[in-house]
Structure formats: structure tokens, C-alpha cells
Motif scaffolding. Structure first.
Motif, PDB file in Angstrom:
ATOM      1  N   ILE A 225      -9.429  -2.907 -19.004  1.00  0.00           N
ATOM      2  CA  ILE A 225      -8.074  -2.364 -18.931  1.00  0.00           C
ATOM      3  C   ILE A 225      -7.445  -2.875 -17.634  1.00  0.00           C
ATOM      4  CG2 ILE A 225      -6.698  -0.260 -18.736  1.00  0.00           C
ATOM      5  CD1 ILE A 225      -8.781   1.170 -20.387  1.00  0.00           C
ATOM      6  N   ILE A 226      -6.359  -3.607 -17.771  1.00  0.00           N
ATOM      7  CA  ILE A 226      -5.732  -4.261 -16.634  1.00  0.00           C
ATOM      8  C   ILE A 226      -4.786  -3.294 -15.933  1.00  0.00           C
ATOM      9  CG2 ILE A 226      -4.279  -6.176 -15.893  1.00  0.00           C
ATOM     10  CD1 ILE A 226      -5.199  -7.727 -18.304  1.00  0.00           C
ATOM     11  N   MET A 227      -4.883  -3.256 -14.608  1.00  0.00           N
ATOM     12  CA  MET A 227      -3.912  -2.516 -13.783  1.00  0.00           C
ATOM     13  C   MET A 227      -2.864  -3.521 -13.332  1.00  0.00           C
ATOM     14  SD  MET A 227      -6.489  -0.016 -11.635  1.00  0.00           S
ATOM     15  CE  MET A 227      -5.157   1.061 -11.150  1.00  0.00           C
ATOM     16  N   THR A 228      -1.687  -3.434 -13.908  1.00  0.00           N
ATOM     17  CA  THR A 228      -0.692  -4.497 -13.777  1.00  0.00           C
ATOM     18  C   THR A 228       0.056  -4.497 -12.450  1.00  0.00           C
ATOM     19  OG1 THR A 228       0.952  -3.090 -14.850  1.00  0.00           O
ATOM     20  CG2 THR A 228      -0.361  -4.531 -16.270  1.00  0.00           C
ATOM     21  N   ARG A 229      -0.044  -3.414 -11.650  1.00  0.00           N
ATOM     22  CA  ARG A 229       0.743  -3.350 -10.422  1.00  0.00           C
ATOM     23  C   ARG A 229      -0.100  -3.186  -9.163  1.00  0.00           C
ATOM     24  NH1 ARG A 229       5.754   0.697 -12.130  1.00  0.00           N
ATOM     25  NH2 ARG A 229       6.542  -0.573 -13.860  1.00  0.00           N
ATOM     26  N   ALA A 230      -1.337  -2.808  -9.304  1.00  0.00           N
ATOM     27  CA  ALA A 230      -2.150  -2.494  -8.128  1.00  0.00           C
ATOM     28  C   ALA A 230      -2.397  -3.713  -7.256  1.00  0.00           C
ATOM     29  CB  ALA A 230      -3.485  -1.890  -8.567  1.00  0.00           C
ATOM     30  N   HIS A 231      -2.323  -4.947  -7.818  1.00  0.00           N
ATOM     31  CA  HIS A 231      -2.617  -6.147  -7.034  1.00  0.00           C
ATOM     32  C   HIS A 231      -1.385  -6.681  -6.307  1.00  0.00           C
ATOM     33  CE1 HIS A 231      -0.864  -7.705 -10.710  1.00  0.00           C
ATOM     34  NE2 HIS A 231      -0.687  -8.880 -10.110  1.00  0.00           N
ATOM     35  N   THR A 232      -0.217  -6.064  -6.503  1.00  0.00           N
ATOM     36  CA  THR A 232       1.006  -6.562  -5.869  1.00  0.00           C
ATOM     37  C   THR A 232       1.415  -5.749  -4.646  1.00  0.00           C
ATOM     38  OG1 THR A 232       2.372  -5.204  -7.349  1.00  0.00           O
ATOM     39  CG2 THR A 232       1.849  -7.460  -8.066  1.00  0.00           C
ATOM     40  N   ARG A 233       1.197  -4.431  -4.668  1.00  0.00           N
ATOM     41  CA  ARG A 233       1.606  -3.574  -3.562  1.00  0.00           C
ATOM     42  C   ARG A 233       0.839  -2.256  -3.662  1.00  0.00           C
ATOM     43  NH1 ARG A 233       5.477  -3.777  -7.465  1.00  0.00           N
ATOM     44  NH2 ARG A 233       6.254  -1.798  -8.329  1.00  0.00           N
ATOM     45  N   PRO A 234       0.708  -1.504  -2.554  1.00  0.00           N
ATOM     46  CA  PRO A 234      -0.042  -0.237  -2.598  1.00  0.00           C
ATOM     47  C   PRO A 234       0.623   0.839  -3.442  1.00  0.00           C
ATOM     48  CG  PRO A 234       0.115  -1.069  -0.348  1.00  0.00           C
ATOM     49  CD  PRO A 234       1.044  -1.893  -1.189  1.00  0.00           C
ATOM     50  N   PHE A 235       1.967   0.979  -3.343  1.00  0.00           N
ATOM     51  CA  PHE A 235       2.675   2.050  -4.031  1.00  0.00           C
ATOM     52  C   PHE A 235       3.840   1.471  -4.831  1.00  0.00           C
ATOM     53  CE2 PHE A 235       0.998   3.827  -0.046  1.00  0.00           C
ATOM     54  CZ  PHE A 235       0.188   4.829  -0.550  1.00  0.00           C
ATOM     55  N   ASN A 236       4.321   2.252  -5.791  1.00  0.00           N
ATOM     56  CA  ASN A 236       5.460   1.818  -6.588  1.00  0.00           C
ATOM     57  C   ASN A 236       6.781   1.963  -5.836  1.00  0.00           C
ATOM     58  OD1 ASN A 236       3.782   1.213  -8.752  1.00  0.00           O
ATOM     59  ND2 ASN A 236       3.949   3.285  -9.612  1.00  0.00           N
ATOM     60  N   ARG A 237       6.846   2.965  -4.943  1.00  0.00           N
ATOM     61  CA  ARG A 237       8.083   3.204  -4.202  1.00  0.00           C
ATOM     62  C   ARG A 237       8.136   2.289  -2.970  1.00  0.00           C
ATOM     63  NH1 ARG A 237      10.516   8.038  -5.795  1.00  0.00           N
ATOM     64  NH2 ARG A 237       9.220   9.319  -7.173  1.00  0.00           N
ATOM     65  N   LYS A 238       9.277   1.668  -2.784  1.00  0.00           N
ATOM     66  CA  LYS A 238       9.431   0.696  -1.708  1.00  0.00           C
ATOM     67  C   LYS A 238       9.312   1.352  -0.337  1.00  0.00           C
ATOM     68  CE  LYS A 238      12.519  -2.931  -0.017  1.00  0.00           C
ATOM     69  NZ  LYS A 238      13.810  -3.634  -0.232  1.00  0.00           N
ATOM     70  N   TRP A 239       9.912   2.537  -0.161  1.00  0.00           N
ATOM     71  CA  TRP A 239       9.883   3.184   1.154  1.00  0.00           C
ATOM     72  C   TRP A 239       8.470   3.590   1.558  1.00  0.00           C
ATOM     73  CZ3 TRP A 239       8.113   8.119   1.963  1.00  0.00           C
ATOM     74  CH2 TRP A 239       7.992   8.932   0.827  1.00  0.00           C
ATOM     75  N   MET A 240       7.641   3.948   0.576  1.00  0.00           N
ATOM     76  CA  MET A 240       6.255   4.292   0.894  1.00  0.00           C
ATOM     77  C   MET A 240       5.485   3.069   1.364  1.00  0.00           C
ATOM     78  SD  MET A 240       5.362   6.982  -2.190  1.00  0.00           S
ATOM     79  CE  MET A 240       3.741   7.332  -1.515  1.00  0.00           C
ATOM     80  N   ASN A 241       5.763   1.904   0.772  1.00  0.00           N
ATOM     81  CA  ASN A 241       5.109   0.676   1.225  1.00  0.00           C
ATOM     82  C   ASN A 241       5.534   0.327   2.644  1.00  0.00           C
ATOM     83  OD1 ASN A 241       3.767   0.214  -1.247  1.00  0.00           O
ATOM     84  ND2 ASN A 241       5.627  -0.642  -2.127  1.00  0.00           N
ATOM     85  N   ILE A 242       6.813   0.510   2.951  1.00  0.00           N
ATOM     86  CA  ILE A 242       7.306   0.182   4.293  1.00  0.00           C
ATOM     87  C   ILE A 242       6.651   1.100   5.337  1.00  0.00           C
ATOM     88  CG2 ILE A 242       9.350   0.146   5.769  1.00  0.00           C
ATOM     89  CD1 ILE A 242      10.978  -0.664   3.321  1.00  0.00           C
ATOM     90  N   VAL A 243       6.603   2.392   5.043  1.00  0.00           N
ATOM     91  CA  VAL A 243       5.988   3.339   5.981  1.00  0.00           C
ATOM     92  C   VAL A 243       4.508   3.022   6.165  1.00  0.00           C
ATOM     93  CG1 VAL A 243       5.388   5.762   6.344  1.00  0.00           C
ATOM     94  CG2 VAL A 243       7.649   5.153   5.485  1.00  0.00           C
ATOM     95  N   THR A 244       3.824   2.700   5.058  1.00  0.00           N
ATOM     96  CA  THR A 244       2.405   2.369   5.145  1.00  0.00           C
ATOM     97  C   THR A 244       2.175   1.110   5.974  1.00  0.00           C
ATOM     98  OG1 THR A 244       2.076   3.352   2.964  1.00  0.00           O
ATOM     99  CG2 THR A 244       0.323   1.942   3.804  1.00  0.00           C
ATOM    100  N   GLY A 245       3.051   0.138   5.826  1.00  0.00           N
ATOM    101  CA  GLY A 245       2.910  -1.087   6.600  1.00  0.00           C
ATOM    102  C   GLY A 245       3.162  -0.892   8.075  1.00  0.00           C
TER     103      GLY A 245
END
Length: 638
Positions: free
Chosen positions: A570-590
Motif C-alpha cells: 500500500i503506497i503512501m503517496t504524500r509521506a515522501h514529499t513533506r512531513p505534514f499536509n499543511r504548509k504552515w506546519m512544515n514551515i514551523v517544523t523546519g
């Protein structure tokens, strides 16, 4: 306009019936826990039933404000748990009535109980507290033979100090006895030593009879002849057994309440605030007095032998002389006097500072206790409301009535409250935390929980769904989910084997192109991951086509096809591109470097998994495609 409805009467009736029972249960548990602290003070004292009844009566009045929140928590949990378990709560919500609307009558009732709790703390509680501790102090003074500690001088007997090295609680024997008899005159003092002995109360309960074994008696003798002489004659007596009668009224008499009335727990809120102003003024005056003493002492010391001191210090400052050189020029007697004077001065200053430190801590501690008690009047009453908004939503969410789950949850919530309350009280009393923080920390912890549970229950949100938390944990840890495709019992239409084979071939070709263009084994650019990440539409397209083929082939009767379908990952289609779906959460995490490193490595792990999954898909499809075409074009029977 607030109108009383049948639902309000029904819910209130259910709550009151359970609240009365829960209150007496909680009151009994708290009284037993409180009684356990003073059980040694009561056993063997021969107290009358009237005294014991007063003891329990005052204890019950003191503990009533603490029993109110726990009873509200337990009864609200049971009420709404019963409503949820019997589907009555579902019917209420189906009628368009929210949880807050259904419990509005209980909210008014709980606020009323909180007011009663405040009244008990402010009016009834202080008087009960004063009477209780006055009674307890009187009980301690009733039978001193039970109160004598080991290894400490006991001064509970008038005109005597008693020291006992060891005592036997079963037989009442005392061992290693030392008695220091006090009188107004130094010339009439006596010290009595004995190996063992026993203390008993006389029949009229006005004296103590002390039977001593194997000891000595040292007593100063009054001298009429020597007058003002410093030498006072004494007598020494050795005995194998001796009886001593000491004055002591062992009848039950109430002790003086002067010291008890000064305790903050024995005062109303108005008196606490009034006394607090006086205490603050007194503490400030003590602080200013200590400051003036320090300044005077510094100035006074600096002016002693001013010429010699200035000369010596100027020589030391210029480097022409050092203290060791000055000290070495003194004679032996002068050196001895200097050392003795410096030692005495240092000890005196140290003792003075230690006394001032202890005294300052005591007066500041009294101020803190008054502030804590004033805040406690409001926090205990407020806890009644907080516990209701924890118990009612939890009962509606869990939907379990009776005395099983509600009791467990009530105990857990009360333990959390008690730990924070006791810790905050001790830390604030020791001046390690501020008074406000120490007393409000349980309220600050439980209030967000009450708001959270109320919001979730009122909106029918899922809180205790174990499957939801398992899914969140699985997604956070990146755990795999395996396919479970079995043979269908009823198959209306066979799969389109040729079409599915073509789809799988298309998937394999797409995977080959994707692998050539995207280097999944390489570390991605962190800037792209956290700040410019977007969806991978190619992988989404591959997964969509693959799932269509697998779904259609799942209706096959062929065992080989069904077995191989379960090998597709079962392929996880988004997990290999970024940690979270929400952009602001990725920015804060970075931006948060330690957390960003963890999620960056986690995302790279999903890239490696995707690389292996694509390779597995091609291998499994290499087995499924030929078999699907065989089934699509079966060989003719010969």
C-alpha cells in the motif's frame, strides 16, 4: 428566558439522588483518611462518647468542602454515563438538545453547591477548625504517658522535663529515664536517673505516679548558712526502686485556644485580609529594622580605631604590607587575643544572621500561609464547577454507568488534582514557588481539560476511540498496513483480466520512467521539503491505476491471483514529499531545528520505502500479468 422543563426536572432528580449518596461516601472516605493521621492520639485515652462525637463532628464540618467536588465529579459521571448507556442521551440529542442545554439545570445547581462550599469554608470551616484542633490539643494533654516521645525531652508535665531513651508500647515500661525537676529557685533543682520505670495516673486523676527502678537522685540543698556563696550543697541518693508523685491534672480540659486562633485556617476571609495587612506592615518594619542594624554595625565597625585601621589598609593597598606581615609583628598573647576575638566575632555574627534568617522565614511563612488560605477559599469552590465540566462530558463520551468505570475515572481525576494541589501547597509554603502559582496550578491544569471534554462532548467528537489513536500512532511511526484480499463468496461478474493486465503494464512502464527521473535514494533538498513542498501527482496517478486493477482482480476465483494481490504494498503517496499536509506546519517544523531533523530523516525513510515498494510492484505484476492473460484467453479444450 429560563423555563423549567421536564428534562430539567428529570436530570436534576437523577443527579440529586446520586449526589447525596456520593457525598456521604466521599465524606466517609475523607474522614477515614484524615482520622488515620490522629489514630494514635485517640487510642487508649479513655475518652467519653461525647468527646469522640465532638471530634468526628468537627472533622466532618472541616472536610465537607473537599467532599463536594469529588461527589459532583462522581455523580455527574454516573448520571450522564447512565443516560448514554440507556440511549436516552442519544434521544435527547436527536431532539435537537445539546449537552449544555440538557445540563443547564445541573449547572445552576452546581454553582449553588459551589456557593455553599464557599460559605462552609468562610464561616463554618474556621470555627470547626479551631474547635477541632483545640479538642485535639486537649486530647494530647490528657494522658502524657502515651505522648512521651523517644530520645527527646518532653515538657508536657508541669515543672518537669522528662527524657526517655526507649519505651515499650505493649507493657508501658520506660527505659533510660532522665527527669529534670524545675522550680523557681536554682538551689532546689533535682536530676533523677533510672534504668527503667512506669508512669500511671492516680485514681483522682490529679497526679502522676512514676515508679523508677535502679537509679540515682541528685538534688541541690537550700543553704541558709552560705547565703550568697556560689557553692550550693547537694545530696546524692542511690535507689533500687522509688516512687515519685508529680502534679498533673489528667481530667479532660479544653486547652487554651489563643495559639490556635492565630492560625489562618481558623479565620474567615475578612479576618485573613485584615490580618494580612497587619502582617505585611509588621514584616516590612522588621526588614527595615534589620537593614538599619546592618548599616549601623558597618558604620560602627568602620569607626573603631580609625587611624590604625586606615594606616593598615593604606599599607595593604599600596603593597607595602600584608595582613600576614602585620599579624607576625604581634606578640604571642596579642596573636592569641586576635584569634580569639576574630573567632568570637565570626561566631556571633554567624549566629546573629542565622537567627535573623530563621525569624524572617517564619514571619514570611506566616504571610504566605494567610495568602494561601485566602486563595484556597475560592479555588476549592471553583473546583466544584470544574469537576462538573469534567465529569458530565466524560460520562456522555464514555457512556458507561454504574459504579465501575465512573469510580475509576473519578479516582484518577482526583489523584491528579490532589498531586498538583499538594505539590503546589508544599512548594508555595516553602517559598520555592509563588503563592499564586502554587495554589492555582491544579486549577490551571484541570480547567483546559474541562473545556476540552465539554467541547468534544457537546460536538459529538470522538475522544476515546482507540482505533483512531492506533491509526495516528501508525501514521506517526510509519508502520505498514498489509492487504487482506480473500475470495468472495458471491461473484456476479468476473474481472476484466485483459484490461487489468494492460493497466498493470502501464503501471510498470510509468514506474520505470518515474525511477529514472526521480532519484529516491538521494537526500532531498531541505528547503524544498519544508518551504516549497508540493504533491507528487505521478505517484498519485500510479497508485490510482494500481488500485483500480487490484480492486477488479479481487473478484477473481483464481488462487494465484488472490495470493499475489496481497503482496502488493500500500503506497503512501504524500509521506515522501513533506512531513505534514499543511504548509504552515512544515514551515514551523523546519524552523525548529531538532524537530526538523527528526521529520526530515523520517521523510527520507519514506522515500527509501517508496523505492522498495515500486520495485516490489514490478515484481508482483510480473507474475500477475501472465496469469491474468491466461485467464482472459483460456486455451481450448482438446
Amino acid at each position: 428566558m429560563f423555563r423549567i422543563k421536564k428534562l430539567d426536572i428529570f436530570v436534576t432528580k437523577q443527579f440529586l439522588q446520586l449526589f447525596v449518596g456520593a457525598f456521604f461516601i466521599c465524606q466517609f472516605v475523607l474522614m477515614m483518611q484524615f482520622l488515620w493521621r490522629y489514630v494514635n492520639e485517640l487510642i487508649g485515652k479513655g475518652l467519653s462518647l461525647e468527646i469522640m462525637a465532638q471530634f468526628f463532628w468537627y472533622m466532618g464540618l472541616m472536610l465537607m468542602p473537599q467532599a463536594f467536588p469529588l461527589a459532583i465529579l462522581l455523580s455527574s459521571l454516573i448520571v450522564f454515563g447512565n443516560l448514554g448507556e440507556s440511549s436516552e442521551l442519544t434521544a435527547i440529542k436527536a431532539a435537537g438538545i445539546s449537552l449544555l442545554q440538557a445540563s443547564r439545570s445541573l449547572i445552576v445547581l452546581v454553582v449553588l453547591i459551589a456557593g455553599i462550599s464557599f460559605y462552609f469554608q468562610n464561616v463554618v470551616g474556621p470555627a470547626a477548625n479551631k474547635s477541632f484542633y483545640q479538642l485535639l490539643l486537649s486530647v494530647k494533654q490528657k494522658s502524657p504517658e502515651l505522648e512521651i516521645p523517644e530520645g527527646v525531652f518532653y515538657d508536657g508535665i508541669p515543672n518537669a522535663n522528662l527524657y526517655v531513651q526507649k519505651k515499650n508500647m505493649q507493657t508501658g515500661m520506660l527505659y533510660g529515664i532522665m527527669i529534670y525537676r524545675r522550680t523557681d529557685s536554682y538551689e532546689d533543682q533535682a536530676i533523677i536517673l533510672a534504668d527503667s520505670g512506669m508512669m500511671q495516673t492516680t485514681a483522682e486523676k490529679k497526679h502522676l505516679l512514676l515508679t523508677l527502678h535502679n537509679g540515682e537522685w541528685f538534688e541541690n540543698m537550700k543553704s541558709q548558712e552560705l547565703g550568697g556563696s556560689a557553692n550550693v550543697p547537694y545530696r546524692r541518693e542511690t535507689f533500687s526502686q522509688k516512687r515519685i508523685v508529680l502534679d498533673f491534672d489528667s481530667d479532660f480540659n479544653l486547652a487554651d485556644e489563643t495559639g490556635i486562633a492565630a492560625d489562618a485556617r481558623s479565620k474567615s476571609l475578612e479576618r485573613i485580609l485584615a490580618d494580612l495587612d497587619s502582617i505585611i506592615v509588621f514584616n516590612d518594619s522588621i526588614g527595615r529594622m534589620f537593614e538599619r542594624e546592618g548599616r549601623y554595625r558597618t558604620f560602627h565597625q568602620a569607626t573603631i580605631d580609625k587611624k590604625d585601621s586606615l594606616k593598615a589598609f593604606s599599607q595593604v593597598a599600596s603593597g607595602k604590607a600584608v595582613f600576614d606581615t602585620i599579624y607576625s609583628k604581634l606578640s604571642t598573647d596579642e596573636k592569641r587575643n586576635v584569634i580569639q576575638w576574630a573567632s568570637e566575632k565570626a561566631q556571633s555574627e554567624s549566629f546573629d544572621l542565622s537567627m535573623k534568617e530563621d525569624y524572617s522565614f517564619d514571619i514570611n511563612r506566616r504571610e504566605r500561609l494567610h495568602r494561601m488560605e485566602a486563595i484556597n477559599r475560592f479555588t476549592v469552590a471553583l473546583s466544584c464547577i470544574i469537576f462538573f465540566f469534567i465529569g458530565a462530558p466524560l460520562g456522555a463520551i464514555i457512556r458507561k454507568g454504574g459504579l465501575g468505570v465512573p469510580v475509576i475515572i473519578s479516582v484518577l481525576v482526583f489523584i491528579v488534582f490532589y498531586i498538583f494541589d499538594a505539590s503546589g501547597y508544599r512548594m508555595a509554603r516553602a517559598d520555592e514557588w509563588t503563592v499564586w502559582f502554587g495554589k492555582l496550578i491544579p486549577t490551571m491544569v484541570l480547567t483546559p481539560l474541562a473545556v476540552f471534554f465539554t467541547y468534544k462532548a457537546n460536538n459529538d467528537s470522538v475522544v476515546f476511540n482507540i482505533d483512531m489513536y492506533k491509526e495516528l500512532l501508525r501514521r506517526f511511526l510509519g508502520l505498514r498496513v498489509k492487504r487482506n484480499i480473500t475470495r468472495k463468496e458471491v461473484i456476479i461478474e468476473d474481472p476484466k483480466y485483459e484490461t487489468d493486465a494492460q493497466k498493470l503494464e502501464e503501471v510498470n512502464e510509468h514506474i520505470t520512467r518515474y525511477s529514472d527521473e526521480h532519484k529516491l535514494l538521494r537526500l532531498p533538498n531541505p528547503i524544498s521539503v519544508f518551504f516549497k513542498a508540493s504533491d507528487d501527482h505521478e505517484i498519485e496517478q500510479i497508485d490510482e491505476v494500481l488500485e483500480e486493477a487490484i480492486e477488479d482482480l479481487g473478484y477473481s476465483r483464481d488462487r494465484l491471483i488472490l495470493t499475489e494481490l496481497n503482496h502488493y504494498p500500500i503506497i503512501m503517496t504524500r509521506a515522501h514529499t513533506r512531513p505534514f499536509n499543511r504548509k504552515w506546519m512544515n514551515i514551523v517544523t523546519g524552523l525548529v531545528l531538532p524537530v526538523g531533523i527528526f521529520f526530515y530523516l523520517r521523510m527520507w525513510r519514506f522515500r527509501l520505502r517508496l523505492y522498495r515498494d515500486l520495485h516490489t510492484i514490478k515484481q508482483v505484476s510480473g507474475k500477475v500479468i501472465p496469469r491474468a492473460r491466461e485467464l482472459a484467453n483460456p486455451a481450448p479444450n482438446i
